[in-house]
Design a protein around this motif. Structure first.
Motif, PDB file in Angstrom:
ATOM      1  N   ALA A 291     -27.835 -57.982  76.413  1.00  0.00           N
ATOM      2  CA  ALA A 291     -27.506 -59.285  76.998  1.00  0.00           C
ATOM      3  C   ALA A 291     -26.101 -59.255  77.571  1.00  0.00           C
ATOM      4  O   ALA A 291     -25.349 -58.293  77.353  1.00  0.00           O
ATOM      5  N   CYS A 292     -25.748 -60.313  78.283  1.00  0.00           N
ATOM      6  CA  CYS A 292     -24.400 -60.461  78.844  1.00  0.00           C
ATOM      7  C   CYS A 292     -23.828 -61.822  78.436  1.00  0.00           C
ATOM      8  O   CYS A 292     -24.580 -62.777  78.230  1.00  0.00           O
ATOM      9  N   GLY A 293     -22.510 -61.904  78.395  1.00  0.00           N
ATOM     10  CA  GLY A 293     -21.811 -63.182  78.230  1.00  0.00           C
ATOM     11  C   GLY A 293     -22.247 -63.944  76.994  1.00  0.00           C
ATOM     12  O   GLY A 293     -22.342 -63.405  75.883  1.00  0.00           O
ATOM     13  N   VAL A 335     -36.800 -53.543  71.840  1.00  0.00           N
ATOM     14  CA  VAL A 335     -35.633 -53.939  72.636  1.00  0.00           C
ATOM     15  C   VAL A 335     -35.790 -55.405  73.017  1.00  0.00           C
ATOM     16  O   VAL A 335     -36.816 -55.801  73.584  1.00  0.00           O
ATOM     17  N   VAL A 336     -34.793 -56.200  72.659  1.00  0.00           N
ATOM     18  CA  VAL A 336     -34.835 -57.643  72.908  1.00  0.00           C
ATOM     19  C   VAL A 336     -33.772 -57.986  73.951  1.00  0.00           C
ATOM     20  O   VAL A 336     -32.580 -57.768  73.711  1.00  0.00           O
ATOM     21  N   ALA A 337     -34.206 -58.469  75.097  1.00  0.00           N
ATOM     22  CA  ALA A 337     -33.246 -58.911  76.124  1.00  0.00           C
ATOM     23  C   ALA A 337     -33.098 -60.416  76.002  1.00  0.00           C
ATOM     24  O   ALA A 337     -34.100 -61.140  75.979  1.00  0.00           O
ATOM     25  N   ILE A 338     -31.848 -60.869  75.901  1.00  0.00           N
ATOM     26  CA  ILE A 338     -31.608 -62.320  75.808  1.00  0.00           C
ATOM     27  C   ILE A 338     -30.978 -62.770  77.119  1.00  0.00           C
ATOM     28  O   ILE A 338     -29.949 -62.221  77.538  1.00  0.00           O
ATOM     29  N   THR A 339     -31.588 -63.732  77.766  1.00  0.00           N
ATOM     30  CA  THR A 339     -31.041 -64.203  79.043  1.00  0.00           C
ATOM     31  C   THR A 339     -31.516 -65.620  79.335  1.00  0.00           C
ATOM     32  O   THR A 339     -32.724 -65.884  79.310  1.00  0.00           O
ATOM     33  N   LYS A 360     -40.907 -50.954  72.539  1.00  0.00           N
ATOM     34  CA  LYS A 360     -41.530 -52.277  72.671  1.00  0.00           C
ATOM     35  C   LYS A 360     -40.477 -53.198  73.292  1.00  0.00           C
ATOM     36  O   LYS A 360     -39.270 -53.014  73.043  1.00  0.00           O
ATOM     37  N   LYS A 361     -40.925 -54.210  74.054  1.00  0.00           N
ATOM     38  CA  LYS A 361     -39.951 -55.056  74.761  1.00  0.00           C
ATOM     39  C   LYS A 361     -40.250 -56.537  74.525  1.00  0.00           C
ATOM     40  O   LYS A 361     -41.413 -56.949  74.567  1.00  0.00           O
ATOM     41  N   LEU A 362     -39.199 -57.285  74.318  1.00  0.00           N
ATOM     42  CA  LEU A 362     -39.339 -58.730  74.136  1.00  0.00           C
ATOM     43  C   LEU A 362     -38.172 -59.424  74.842  1.00  0.00           C
ATOM     44  O   LEU A 362     -37.023 -58.980  74.718  1.00  0.00           O
ATOM     45  N   GLY A 363     -38.466 -60.486  75.566  1.00  0.00           N
ATOM     46  CA  GLY A 363     -37.394 -61.276  76.189  1.00  0.00           C
ATOM     47  C   GLY A 363     -37.213 -62.586  75.445  1.00  0.00           C
ATOM     48  O   GLY A 363     -38.195 -63.173  74.976  1.00  0.00           O
ATOM     49  N   ILE A 364     -35.968 -63.025  75.324  1.00  0.00           N
ATOM     50  CA  ILE A 364     -35.705 -64.396  74.858  1.00  0.00           C
ATOM     51  C   ILE A 364     -35.101 -65.093  76.070  1.00  0.00           C
ATOM     52  O   ILE A 364     -33.963 -64.795  76.474  1.00  0.00           O
ATOM     53  N   VAL A 365     -35.876 -65.955  76.692  1.00  0.00           N
ATOM     54  CA  VAL A 365     -35.598 -66.393  78.062  1.00  0.00           C
ATOM     55  C   VAL A 365     -35.727 -67.908  78.145  1.00  0.00           C
ATOM     56  O   VAL A 365     -36.563 -68.502  77.458  1.00  0.00           O
ATOM     57  N   ASN A 366     -34.911 -68.517  79.019  1.00  0.00           N
ATOM     58  CA  ASN A 366     -35.062 -69.962  79.222  1.00  0.00           C
ATOM     59  C   ASN A 366     -35.887 -70.301  80.458  1.00  0.00           C
ATOM     60  O   ASN A 366     -36.738 -71.180  80.402  1.00  0.00           O
ATOM     61  N   VAL A 367     -35.609 -69.596  81.569  1.00  0.00           N
ATOM     62  CA  VAL A 367     -36.221 -70.021  82.831  1.00  0.00           C
ATOM     63  C   VAL A 367     -37.626 -69.434  82.996  1.00  0.00           C
ATOM     64  O   VAL A 367     -37.800 -68.212  83.049  1.00  0.00           O
ATOM     65  N   LEU A 368     -38.595 -70.341  83.068  1.00  0.00           N
ATOM     66  CA  LEU A 368     -39.987 -69.928  83.269  1.00  0.00           C
ATOM     67  C   LEU A 368     -40.127 -69.271  84.638  1.00  0.00           C
ATOM     68  O   LEU A 368     -39.478 -69.689  85.594  1.00  0.00           O
ATOM     69  N   GLY A 369     -40.952 -68.259  84.715  1.00  0.00           N
ATOM     70  CA  GLY A 369     -41.219 -67.621  86.009  1.00  0.00           C
ATOM     71  C   GLY A 369     -40.091 -66.737  86.489  1.00  0.00           C
ATOM     72  O   GLY A 369     -40.125 -66.222  87.607  1.00  0.00           O
TER      73      GLY A 369
END
Ligand code: AGP
Length: 599
Positions: A291-293, A335-339, A360-369
């Motif tokens: 992740a960043c910031g 691997v979990v990407a948070i954005t 394995k990959k997982l995102g923690i994301v706010n913006v749909l699409g």
């Protein structure tokens, strides 16, 4: 960063384009422009704000147009470098987000063929390339030209010989189309068009879209037709409005009780935690967070929660470093990407880099699409559109999702007993109400912040899971008030930061009750002995703390891994009010963009 808009429909395009551009201002920009289609293409552009653009643009009639807010990368923020860029010979105008990596070689080739360039931008090669391939069909020329282009783009083009259409294309930069009867909208993100419609089509990488009065037609770059249904976004149009608040940031801070309830909805119940993850994580031996910031700070917090509850080792990497690290990753890793945005270029690239190594990959994301949703399975934070550049509700919802993930993993692995899960869930279900209690204290936080309006630096310290919160408190403050602020783990004090303490320097100490509370009191003593003015964030009912600090801001007493969310809300309000008292441009801090879509 840059924002693209477009409109084709029954209304006058110019006011609609200005309105759409205003709605994308939060992305960050330094110049703006529009082009309206007609017998000729009429463009207007300027350095400065959308309001500046409105004031220099003569009234132009027409129902089709494109617009842009530019955040300078290639070339200074000048009127000449602002978009749209045009090929006058063919009457083609283009707005573009992203970077054309091979623009130098294309530009040299085009100059060799007699094309004249008026800007320093990479984008200007696009209208000329489209013009070079143009044989009466804008769509065909865009398709052919893009086969020569390396890099990333979301673009919209209009042409005076075909004044009834907008051609769009996407690779690596976000692009969404809105539909409302006979009116069609183009935007870099849904927040831009939410006022007009919730019915949208997300353009995918490698696709070209043609918008006419008859509708939208999508194809792949090689011309294969694409069928995609219109999606109705489950978002309140008010979500992208200020709704009486003075700033989006303040509105978004105050939305947090509702956001947390939404984040937990269907996931947290008296039966425990159900994340409905479409993947089996039982074999995972290690978790790598990218992740960043602010999202990176959330990842650092996640490490404390995941290791505590599930005993799975966690490493947290800054995405921009990870992508060039030659990382050791394999199929035993998750691997979990948070954005928040799902569009941060470094986080997307780091995730792709990790994915190529079979994890394995997982995102923690706010913006749909968003882009990340195309890279991997995602857990959505459900914070709704976040317009203020300073992340607030997206951060606390990331912390909340990380808590859910860590408890779910701990429960699956039988590290946590049913009784401890139930106890934790009980505390989690108080979180929305507890955030509201912190918000009710906003006047006291405002008063405290006023005492430090003229401070020339701040230090933030915490230990354990409060350390990432100290980092985030410092980031929030420097981002919107431009005052140097450093966050650090309090145990590091004597290894350097203590040198910054002198008479009156404000130190914000996160001193909520946890296993390292006594140690933190010792650290407070150390700064206080050197003249610091200490603001303590402490649990309700803690009387001890008042003997150590100059000012106390309270949070409700709760589990030590939930308390950091409440302390974050205090720090968000503190940063907001310091910036407010200093008269700063809170929602659009200088030099910053909401989503960093270039490296
Ligand atoms: C936070 O206030 C900042 N705007 C910034 O640090 C942000 O968190 C970072 O750019 C990452 O963005 P993302 O979550 O959209 O990937």
């Amino acid at each position: 960063m840059c924002g693209i808009v477009g409109y084709l429909g029954t209304l006058e395009a110019m006011p609609v384009l200005f309105d759409l551009l205003k709605r994308l201002e939060y992305r960050g920009y330094d110049s703006a422009g529009i082009a309206i289609a007609g017998n000729s293409i009429r463009t207007s552009k300027t350095k400065g704000s959308v309001d500046d653009l409105v004031s220099v643009t003569p009234n132009v009639h027409g129902n089709i147009g494109i617009g842009h807010t530019r955040w300078a990368t290639h070339g200074r923020p000048t009127s000449a470098n602002a978009h749209p860029h045009c090929d006058d010979a063919r009457g083609i105008a283009v707005v573009h987000n992203g970077i054309i990596e091979n623009y130098t070689e294309i530009k040299e080739r085009l100059i060799g063929r007699g094309y004249e360039f008026r800007s320093e931008t990479d984008t200007e090669v696009l209208p000329h390339l489209f013009g070079e391939h143009y044989c009466g069909d804008l769509e065909a020329s865009v398709r052919e030209a893009l086969s020569d282009v390396r890099g990333s783009y979301a673009l919209a083009a209009i042409c005076e010989s075909e004044p009834d259409k907008i051609v769009v294309a996407r690779k690596g930069s976000p692009l969404v189309l809105g539909v409302c009867g006979s009116d069609f909208f183009v935007a870099s993100d849904v927040a831009g068009i939410l006022k007009y419609t919730r019915d949208v089509i997300f353009v995918e990488d490698g696709e070209i879209g043609v918008i006419t009065g008859d509708g939208i037609r999508l194809t792949t770059l090689d011309g294969t037709p694409v069928e995609r249904d219109v999606e109705t976004m489950d978002l309140d149009p008010e979500a992208a409005e200020m709704s009486g608040y003075e700033h989006f940031m303040l509105k978004e801070i105050f939305e947090q009780p509702a956001v947390i309830r939404e984040t937990f909805s269907g996931r947290v119940s008296s039966g425990g935690i159900d994340l409905d993850l479409g993947m089996d994580l039982r074999d995972v031996e290690r978790i790598v967070v990218l992740a960043c910031g602010t999202s990176h700070n959330a990842g650092l917090f996640g490490r404390y929660a995941i290791e505590r509850f599930s005993k799975i080792p966690v490493v947290v990497e800054v995405a921009s470093e990870f992508r060039y690290m030659n990382p050791i990753i394999d199929d035993r890793d998750l691997v979990v990407a948070i954005t928040q945005s799902g569009e941060t270029a470094d986080t997307l690239a780091a995730m792709r880099e990790a994915g190529s190594r079979g994890c394995k990959k997982l995102g923690i994301v706010n913006v749909l699409g968003s882009g990340m949703t195309r890279e991997c399975e995602c857990l959505f934070t459900r914070a709704g559109p976040e317009i203020g550049v300073a992340a607030t509700k997206s951060f606390t919802s990331q912390l909340a999702v990380l808590l859910l993930l860590s408890v779910a993993l701990g429960s699956d692995r039988k590290v946590l007993s049913t009784a401890s899960v139930n106890e934790f869930v009980y505390e989690l279900r108080q979180l929305g109400g507890n955030i509201q209690r912190v918000l009710n204290d906003a006047p006291a936080i405002k008063e405290c912040a006023a005492l430090f309006t003229d401070a020339d630096r701040f230090l933030f310290m915490g230990r354990g899971a409060n350390y990432p919160i100290a980092l985030e408190g410092a980031l929030k403050l420097k981002e919107i008030s431009y005052v140097p602020a450093e966050g650090f783990p309090a145990g590091e004090l004597k290894h350097g930061p203590l040198a910054l303490i002198s008479e009156g320097v404000p130190v914000i100490a996160i001193a909520t009750r946890d296993t390292v509370y006594d140690k933190l009191l010792g650290n407070i003593k150390e700064v206080e002995a050197r003249g610091a003015t200490v603001v303590g964030i402490a649990s309700e009912g803690d009387t001890e703390i008042t003997k150590y600090v100059n000012y106390v801001l309270r949070i409700p007493d709760t589990n030590p891994l939930i308390a950091p969310i409440l302390s974050s809300v205090v720090l968000q309000l503190f940063a907001y009010y310091v910036a407010y008292h200093r008269g700063c441009e809170i929602d659009k801090p200088r030099n910053l963009a909401k989503s960093v879509t270039v490296e």
